[in-house]
Design an enzyme around this catalytic site. Structure first.
Site, mmCIF file in Angstrom:
data_model
loop_
_atom_site.group_PDB
_atom_site.id
_atom_site.type_symbol
_atom_site.label_atom_id
_atom_site.label_comp_id
_atom_site.label_asym_id
_atom_site.label_seq_id
_atom_site.Cartn_x
_atom_site.Cartn_y
_atom_site.Cartn_z
ATOM 1 N N LEU A 276 -0.750 0.598 -7.765
ATOM 2 C CA LEU A 276 -0.443 -0.186 -8.923
ATOM 3 C C LEU A 276 -1.311 -1.458 -8.789
ATOM 4 O O LEU A 276 -1.406 -2.068 -7.804
ATOM 5 C CB LEU A 276 0.926 -0.527 -8.903
ATOM 6 C CG LEU A 276 1.934 0.736 -8.835
ATOM 7 C CD1 LEU A 276 3.482 0.288 -8.636
ATOM 8 C CD2 LEU A 276 1.727 1.620 -9.953
ATOM 9 N N GLY B 183 0.536 3.428 -4.851
ATOM 10 C CA GLY B 183 0.613 4.167 -6.003
ATOM 11 C C GLY B 183 -0.536 5.415 -5.839
ATOM 12 O O GLY B 183 -0.214 6.294 -6.240
ATOM 13 N N ASN C 278 2.232 1.880 1.638
ATOM 14 C CA ASN C 278 2.199 0.595 2.718
ATOM 15 C C ASN C 278 2.949 -0.709 1.836
ATOM 16 O O ASN C 278 2.722 -1.768 2.236
ATOM 17 C CB ASN C 278 0.891 0.336 2.837
ATOM 18 C CG ASN C 278 0.086 -0.037 1.570
ATOM 19 O OD1 ASN C 278 0.170 0.639 0.581
ATOM 20 N ND2 ASN C 278 -1.051 -1.132 1.502
ATOM 21 N N GLU C 279 3.750 -0.363 0.882
ATOM 22 C CA GLU C 279 4.632 -1.559 0.047
ATOM 23 C C GLU C 279 5.051 -2.542 0.765
ATOM 24 O O GLU C 279 5.110 -3.701 0.639
ATOM 25 C CB GLU C 279 5.609 -0.661 -0.999
ATOM 26 C CG GLU C 279 4.921 -0.177 -2.183
ATOM 27 C CD GLU C 279 4.584 1.394 -1.914
ATOM 28 O OE1 GLU C 279 4.379 1.599 -0.797
ATOM 29 O OE2 GLU C 279 4.091 1.771 -2.900
#
Lengths: 243, 243, 243
Positions: free
Chosen positions: B49, B94, B118-119
């Site tokens: 994203l 994303g 890996n957010e």
């Protein structure tokens, strides 16, 4: 946090009550972001629930004991802290459960040390939330087989099944546990905690929603004469072993 | 379908909108039974994203962006076509999600290429439907650990964890993807589609049932000053890296 | 229990009806605590549901047949006995399902023997409870891929995927099955049965709650002209193969 309740760190009502108070203090202490569980007793991490609490006591006592066990699990599995199990001895039943609630499990690669939910061997049944915690860790098939057989797995087998994440020589255990803790603490608390909660919420909510029912089930089951007889026989066997 | 939005195929609102239109056309085209996703940008599959869409914009913009991300996932995970990810570069967040929605994932065995959700590293949390897609692919335990640590796995580790199905040298990637596609297209469409839907319906339905709630959660979370600060710092870091 | 319905132990309505009666007798016989399923027909464990029962018959017949298949699965997956599959031949579709319902699966390591839920290859779809049983055994990802491709796995591949628990040379099969049975019977029945039920109840309850709906789905699906045509073609192909 070092378990020190010789001879085998069994989870008595007193032990669990003190343990929960200790956990609550750490949880509310903003400076404490993680905890490592290990044992100060040689060769045993924890022998699990204290059978004397489940044998020859009153219904009220069984209920009180079970609520304490639930409370311990809810605090451990739902902890906001990073939790690491440094398993430096055998860890059957409730001892295995404590390890299962952690974020990471390191075990000493000693062929004598075993770990597993062996309740079926004693003629009793692990409650659904022990089972849920186990399935979340090793998957449905491994859990189904291991729970039915009441298997106690060697350290290397436990590693192969995913029941522990890593094996180390005993001398490296504390160093390794500290390194793992540092790795997990490097993440922003807020994101890590929300992620952990998202992963575990369904299973935690299930006990919360059925807590009193689960107490009643336990009390009815454990107070059956056939179960009491099994537990007495098991305790006799343990006593003979010691002599 | 080749992603070509240099420098890193980031999933901006424009990119996602165009992507969804493209997917809808293919989905409605009876002659198109499968699609291979790959990148035309060297060393990157998709960087995930676009952070600029989540930083310093209005609440309305965040909501619009998130609805587009949901739409993309619903179309990809629920696609009737055979979908194959030919991952020829790194694929964080994303980008990893796009790969996870496919029926099969092939990755180039380049030790520099990494993949993962890996957010948490950025101080944000993957939404529950990212998590559900991940759990369906790698199981609960691997997902729990990887999401909490925000891990980016090397290609070989991703293969070991089941996050990708197969590794190939870069020169063999398109040939292999075509062979996999042919294998999947050999099945009768009707039976394959019904089976796919049966496997994925529970997870798809969950977002559909909570879509607006999920938008609100995202908007409230991302517009927090602490989160905005984290994202700004992350973008600064990325800019410095480039110089 | 030895399947002996040459040439391929196909699960006809008669076979299933007799099988269920046999199972019920054993289940009600307090002296019978376990059962080993194997085949008396060389090279085949069971070829699965008898296609002639699903082709060119009345809607009533399809409904009756499907209720019998449901009954068989409910009895097998919910059995209080220890169930061991000694898979001494190929085991596609319904044959694989019988193995999947057991507590333990041993397969002869013959490269010619295959096992899997290959319904998609025939243009049909495994019902949700076949799928649930499969997911409980091999996990979501392996099930998703294998079911969509209608894969028939070699014995060694089935072992690698967890679809069977152990491989043995043909001469060792009965000895091994007896040893496994002895291991499982060493546990107290009561605890083992309650544990098994806890692990399988959610999936069993799901069919019980949707049983008539599932019959209607099956009847509507199987009586479609396109499906009937697929099945006729498949039977023609089988006949040609034999000549």
């Amino acid at each position: 946090m070092k378990f020190k309740s010789p001879p085998v760190n069994s989870l008595s009502l007193d032990f669990i009550t003190e343990f929960c108070i200790g956990l609550e203090k750490l949880e509310n202490n903003r400076e404490c972001r993680g905890v490592i569980f290990t044992s100060a007793v040689p060769n045993i991490f924890s022998s699990g629930l204290d059978i004397t609490e489940m044998c020859g006591k009153s219904m009220e006592h069984y209920a009180e004991f079970w609520r304490a066990v639930q409370e311990m699990w809810l605090r451990l599995y739902g902890s906001n802290m990073v939790t690491v199990a440094a398993v430096n001895g055998s860890s059957p039943a409730g001892g295995c459960l404590i390890a299962l609630t952690c974020d990471y499990r390191i075990m000493v690669e000693n062929p004598k040390f075993v770990i597993g939910l062996n309740e079926a061997q004693l003629g009793i049944v692990a409650p659904f939330w022990f089972k849920d915690t186990f399935v979340n860790t090793v998957g449905h098939r491994v859990a189904e087989r291991s729970l039915q057989l009441g298997s106690l797995h060697s350290a290397s087998e436990a590693h192969r099944l995913g029941l522990v994440d890593e094996l180390v020589p005993e001398v490296k255990l504390q160093e390794k546990a500290a390194a793992v803790m540092a790795q997990w603490l490097a993440l922003p608390d807020h994101a890590r905690q929300l992620t952990k909660s998202m992963m575990r919420k369904a299973v935690l909510d299930r006990l919360v929603a059925h807590r009193e029912e689960d107490v009643q089930n336990f009390v009815n089951f454990i107070s059956k004469e056939s179960i009491q007889k099994s537990l007495r026989m098991y305790m006799e066997m343990l006593k003979k072993k010691k002599r």
